[in-house]
Motif scaffolding. Structure first.
Motif, PDB file in Angstrom:
ATOM      1  N   PRO A  10       0.848  -1.200   0.000  1.00  0.00           N
ATOM      2  CA  PRO A  10       0.000   0.000   0.000  1.00  0.00           C
ATOM      3  C   PRO A  10       0.882   1.247   0.000  1.00  0.00           C
ATOM      4  O   PRO A  10       2.094   1.166   0.217  1.00  0.00           O
ATOM      5  CB  PRO A  10      -0.790  -0.122   1.315  1.00  0.00           C
ATOM      6  N   PRO A  11       0.301   2.421  -0.219  1.00  0.00           N
ATOM      7  CA  PRO A  11       1.090   3.659  -0.171  1.00  0.00           C
ATOM      8  C   PRO A  11       1.831   3.788   1.163  1.00  0.00           C
ATOM      9  O   PRO A  11       1.257   3.563   2.231  1.00  0.00           O
ATOM     10  CB  PRO A  11       0.031   4.757  -0.333  1.00  0.00           C
ATOM     11  N   ALA A  14       0.365   6.036   3.813  1.00  0.00           N
ATOM     12  CA  ALA A  14      -0.786   5.462   4.513  1.00  0.00           C
ATOM     13  C   ALA A  14      -0.325   4.494   5.597  1.00  0.00           C
ATOM     14  O   ALA A  14      -0.863   4.472   6.718  1.00  0.00           O
ATOM     15  CB  ALA A  14      -1.708   4.757   3.522  1.00  0.00           C
ATOM     16  N   HIS A  44      -5.489   9.122   5.183  1.00  0.00           N
ATOM     17  CA  HIS A  44      -4.489   8.075   4.916  1.00  0.00           C
ATOM     18  C   HIS A  44      -4.962   6.719   5.445  1.00  0.00           C
ATOM     19  O   HIS A  44      -4.796   5.691   4.776  1.00  0.00           O
ATOM     20  CB  HIS A  44      -3.158   8.447   5.560  1.00  0.00           C
ATOM     21  N   VAL A  47      -7.629   5.306   3.216  1.00  0.00           N
ATOM     22  CA  VAL A  47      -7.030   4.750   1.998  1.00  0.00           C
ATOM     23  C   VAL A  47      -6.477   3.354   2.268  1.00  0.00           C
ATOM     24  O   VAL A  47      -6.679   2.420   1.478  1.00  0.00           O
ATOM     25  CB  VAL A  47      -5.910   5.683   1.485  1.00  0.00           C
ATOM     26  N   LEU A  48      -5.781   3.200   3.410  1.00  0.00           N
ATOM     27  CA  LEU A  48      -5.195   1.907   3.753  1.00  0.00           C
ATOM     28  C   LEU A  48      -6.282   0.869   4.015  1.00  0.00           C
ATOM     29  O   LEU A  48      -6.166  -0.292   3.572  1.00  0.00           O
ATOM     30  CB  LEU A  48      -4.292   2.062   4.990  1.00  0.00           C
ATOM     31  N   GLU A  49      -7.335   1.262   4.727  1.00  0.00           N
ATOM     32  CA  GLU A  49      -8.427   0.324   5.005  1.00  0.00           C
ATOM     33  C   GLU A  49      -9.100  -0.130   3.715  1.00  0.00           C
ATOM     34  O   GLU A  49      -9.442  -1.303   3.548  1.00  0.00           O
ATOM     35  CB  GLU A  49      -9.435   0.975   5.953  1.00  0.00           C
ATOM     36  N   GLU A  50      -9.301   0.808   2.779  1.00  0.00           N
ATOM     37  CA  GLU A  50      -9.923   0.443   1.498  1.00  0.00           C
ATOM     38  C   GLU A  50      -8.982  -0.422   0.660  1.00  0.00           C
ATOM     39  O   GLU A  50      -9.415  -1.365  -0.011  1.00  0.00           O
ATOM     40  CB  GLU A  50     -10.296   1.713   0.731  1.00  0.00           C
ATOM     41  N   TYR A  51      -7.685  -0.123   0.712  1.00  0.00           N
ATOM     42  CA  TYR A  51      -6.711  -0.901  -0.054  1.00  0.00           C
ATOM     43  C   TYR A  51      -6.672  -2.342   0.427  1.00  0.00           C
ATOM     44  O   TYR A  51      -6.606  -3.289  -0.374  1.00  0.00           O
ATOM     45  CB  TYR A  51      -5.334  -0.250   0.083  1.00  0.00           C
ATOM     46  N   LEU A  52      -6.695  -2.515   1.756  1.00  0.00           N
ATOM     47  CA  LEU A  52      -6.596  -3.853   2.343  1.00  0.00           C
ATOM     48  C   LEU A  52      -7.951  -4.511   2.568  1.00  0.00           C
ATOM     49  O   LEU A  52      -8.024  -5.695   2.937  1.00  0.00           O
ATOM     50  CB  LEU A  52      -5.851  -3.771   3.683  1.00  0.00           C
ATOM     51  N   ASP A  53      -9.019  -3.717   2.413  1.00  0.00           N
ATOM     52  CA  ASP A  53     -10.388  -4.200   2.637  1.00  0.00           C
ATOM     53  C   ASP A  53     -10.545  -4.735   4.069  1.00  0.00           C
ATOM     54  O   ASP A  53     -11.077  -5.818   4.293  1.00  0.00           O
ATOM     55  CB  ASP A  53     -10.753  -5.284   1.622  1.00  0.00           C
TER      56      ASP A  53
END
Length: 311
Positions: A10-11, A14, A44, A47-53
């Motif tokens: 992930p970024p 984030a 941030h 974004v991380l929660e959405e990236y990792l679901d």
């Protein structure tokens, strides 16, 4: 060697925002450390929660709590960032640039270290100082926060127990009333602690262990029946001292942090009575940093400053 492909990360911003927020469990404190707004930290993390679901925090009335998956991954992520910091520090040490990273509490930085910092930079112009300021260097009632923090050396306020580190006591600490010299010309001279009832009491409410308050000091001074709930309160010692310098009242605080203000005549100690704390200032160096030339230079300098001041 067999290479195993890994999923893209992930970024990094984030990930760092999550690590800092998980450490503080407070968006405002995380934002202050990252020099961004709390809203930016929150974005941030989203974004991380959405990236990792996944959901990483539970947001309740008492603040942030880590979910089970966050509790599981946070220690590895924290170790990872510490390893990155160590790697960057090693690269810097192996180049011609000489940089020294020093950690300390904001109060110590503003009231003790910064007024003396120019003496270090003048003596060692080839060393670039990087100051990390955080309340984590104050040992709280809940105990000290240990562990690697990316610094070469740190100045900590506590009881001196810091595992896997070289620890040197800098100086003992006591609290004493301090005020502006202008208050001495008032109707009620500050030659008797009883006269404090005629002045505004300034309270240093900095959160750390071993705190002494006005009730304790007045009892030791033999003063009774004084309302100590009144007065002005500050959650940072530097603000409490500035209020005293401005003549707003009498502050009970750590005298060592006001040494420059006292020597330059901005503050005086109207009474001789000081109460010692069971917490002191310590210079702390990780064992794997003890051989660094910059660290030894800094350690020698700061103790020469302390010795000179005590003389």
């Amino acid at each position: 060697m067999t290479y195993t492909a890994r999923a893209p990360l992930p970024p990094l911003n984030a990930l760092k925002a999550f690590e800092v927020a998980a450490r503080h469990l407070n968006l405002t404190k995380a934002a202050a450390e990252l020099f961004v707004t709390p809203a930016a930290v929150s974005r941030h993390i989203k974004v991380l929660e959405e990236y990792l679901d996944v959901t990483l925090f539970i947001r309740g009335n008492q603040g942030l709590e880590l979910t089970e998956v966050a509790l599981h991954c946070y220690p590895k992520l924290s170790t990872g960032f510490a390893t990155l910091a160590d790697a960057v520090a090693e690269i810097r040490q192996r180049t011609n640039r000489r940089q020294l990273t020093v950690g300390m509490a904001p109060s110590f930085a503003s009231k003790w270290f910064i007024p003396r910092m120019n003496q270090f930079t003048e003596m060692f112009p080839d060393i670039d100082l990087r100051i990390i300021s955080s309340s984590d260097y104050l040992e709280s009632y809940k105990g000290a926060k240990h562990g690697r923090d990316g610094t070469d050396v740190s100045i900590r306020f506590g009881k001196g127990s810091y595992p896997d580190c070289e620890v040197k006591k800098m100086f003992s600490v006591s609290v004493t009333p301090l005020c502006s010299p202008t208050l001495l010309d008032g109707e009620f001279p500050l030659d008797d602690p009883e006269n404090l009832r005629h002045y505004t009491l300034i309270h240093d409410d900095t959160l750390h262990g071993g705190q002494q308050d006005w009730d304790t000091w007045l009892e030791a001074a033999g003063v009774s029946a004084m309302d100590t709930s009144r007065g002005s309160r500050f959650n940072h010692v530097s603000l409490a001292l500035e209020a005293a310098v401005a003549g707003h009242g009498v502050v009970l605080t750590i005298g060592a942090l006001a040494s420059k203000d006292i020597s330059q005549g901005r503050l005086i100690a109207p009474f001789q009575l000081s109460l010692p704390l069971d917490y002191n200032y310590y210079l702390v160096v990780d064992k794997d940093k003890q051989e660094l030339t910059t660290v030894n230079t800094f350690v020698d300098w700061i103790f020469s400053e302390i010795e000179s001041e005590q003389r």
